[in-house]
Design a protein around this motif. Structure first.
Motif, PDB file in Angstrom:
ATOM      1  N   ARG A  88       0.934  -1.267   0.167  1.00 50.34           N
ATOM      2  CA  ARG A  88       0.007  -0.007  -0.160  1.00 50.34           C
ATOM      3  C   ARG A  88       0.734   1.344   0.009  1.00 50.34           C
ATOM      4  O   ARG A  88       0.649   2.140  -0.904  1.00 50.34           O
ATOM      5  CB  ARG A  88      -0.931  -0.070   1.256  1.00 50.34           C
ATOM      6  CG  ARG A  88      -2.318  -0.686   0.967  1.00 50.34           C
ATOM      7  CD  ARG A  88      -3.425  -0.258   2.148  1.00 50.34           C
ATOM      8  NE  ARG A  88      -2.970  -1.696   2.880  1.00 50.34           N
ATOM      9  CZ  ARG A  88      -3.143  -1.448   4.207  1.00 50.34           C
ATOM     10  NH1 ARG A  88      -3.570  -0.378   4.960  1.00 50.34           N
ATOM     11  NH2 ARG A  88      -2.861  -2.409   5.119  1.00 50.34           N
ATOM     12  N   HIS A  89       1.908   1.262   0.859  1.00 51.06           N
ATOM     13  CA  HIS A  89       2.974   2.405   0.869  1.00 51.06           C
ATOM     14  C   HIS A  89       3.362   2.620  -0.342  1.00 51.06           C
ATOM     15  O   HIS A  89       3.696   3.908  -0.884  1.00 51.06           O
ATOM     16  CB  HIS A  89       3.804   2.289   2.008  1.00 51.06           C
ATOM     17  CG  HIS A  89       3.480   2.633   3.332  1.00 51.06           C
ATOM     18  ND1 HIS A  89       2.713   3.718   3.508  1.00 51.06           N
ATOM     19  CD2 HIS A  89       3.378   1.737   4.522  1.00 51.06           C
ATOM     20  CE1 HIS A  89       2.466   3.670   5.031  1.00 51.06           C
ATOM     21  NE2 HIS A  89       2.721   2.287   5.537  1.00 51.06           N
ATOM     22  N   ASP A  92       1.342   4.387  -3.069  1.00 49.37           N
ATOM     23  CA  ASP A  92       1.221   5.711  -2.727  1.00 49.37           C
ATOM     24  C   ASP A  92       2.316   6.584  -3.471  1.00 49.37           C
ATOM     25  O   ASP A  92       3.026   7.554  -2.998  1.00 49.37           O
ATOM     26  CB  ASP A  92       1.398   5.804  -1.331  1.00 49.37           C
ATOM     27  CG  ASP A  92       0.145   6.572  -0.739  1.00 49.37           C
ATOM     28  OD1 ASP A  92      -0.581   6.881  -1.461  1.00 49.37           O
ATOM     29  OD2 ASP A  92       0.201   7.147   0.398  1.00 49.37           O
TER      30      ASP A  92
END
Length: 183
Positions: A88-89, A92
């Protein structure tokens, strides 16, 4: 977690035996459910991104310090959960469609104290039992109580007295104390 155990029906197999077996299996979770802790070493692979991949150790703050995204909390989470957070990071704004995998390379050590020949800190290996831990510490002293030990699991407040059995498992981070026998 849901664990099912298929036990064939036979006259020798009673429902209470099946329930005992299911409880025994449920108490010994597979290593895929292993919660990471301080000093665990992992290999993180971000496919097609060698500069983001490598070997990392869970630091004293309970995090993995990774390139680009910084610290990612790891203590108490499984490798799969940490991989999801890293993914998820990275999505980003860093990597378009990251594929992340994590392998546990080394577990945190266990400690053995008391009436063993070489008390101290030892590396944990998968499937370690009390007998194996005592053997690693070069056996019992002549004063050792070979019937029970005191085990303090990582993060627990108190030790628990346990009867020594061939299948008594040691977990990463455990502190084992072998007491002195009394006549």
């Amino acid at each position: 977690m849901s664990i099912s155990l298929a036990v064939p029906a036979s006259p020798a197999t009673s429902p209470s035996f099946a329930a005992q077996m299911e409880t025994a299996v449920a108490q010994d979770p597979p290593e895929t459910d292993y919660p990471l802790g301080v000093a665990d070493k992992v290999r993180i692979i971000v496919f097609d991104e060698p500069s983001l991949s490598g070997e990392f150790t869970v630091n004293a703050n309970g995090a993995l310090s990774l390139p680009l995204i910084g610290d990612v909390r790891a203590v108490g989470q499984t490798a799969t959960e940490v991989a999801t957070v890293i993914r998820r990071h990275l999505m980003d704004g860093y990597v378009l469609q990251p594929r992340v995998s994590i392998d546990i390379l080394t577990f945190r050590p266990f400690y053995i104290l008391g009436e063993v020949n070489k008390p101290g800190e030892y590396p944990y290996s998968s499937g370690l039992t009390i007998d194996g831990a005592v053997a690693t510490a070069q056996g019992y002293t002549y004063r050792a109580d070979k019937r029970k030990v005191f085990i303090k699991h990582a993060g627990a407040a108190q030790s628990v007295k346990a009867r020594i059995a061939p299948d008594l498992k040691v977990r990463p981070g455990d502190t084992i104390r072998v007491g002195e026998r009394y006549l």
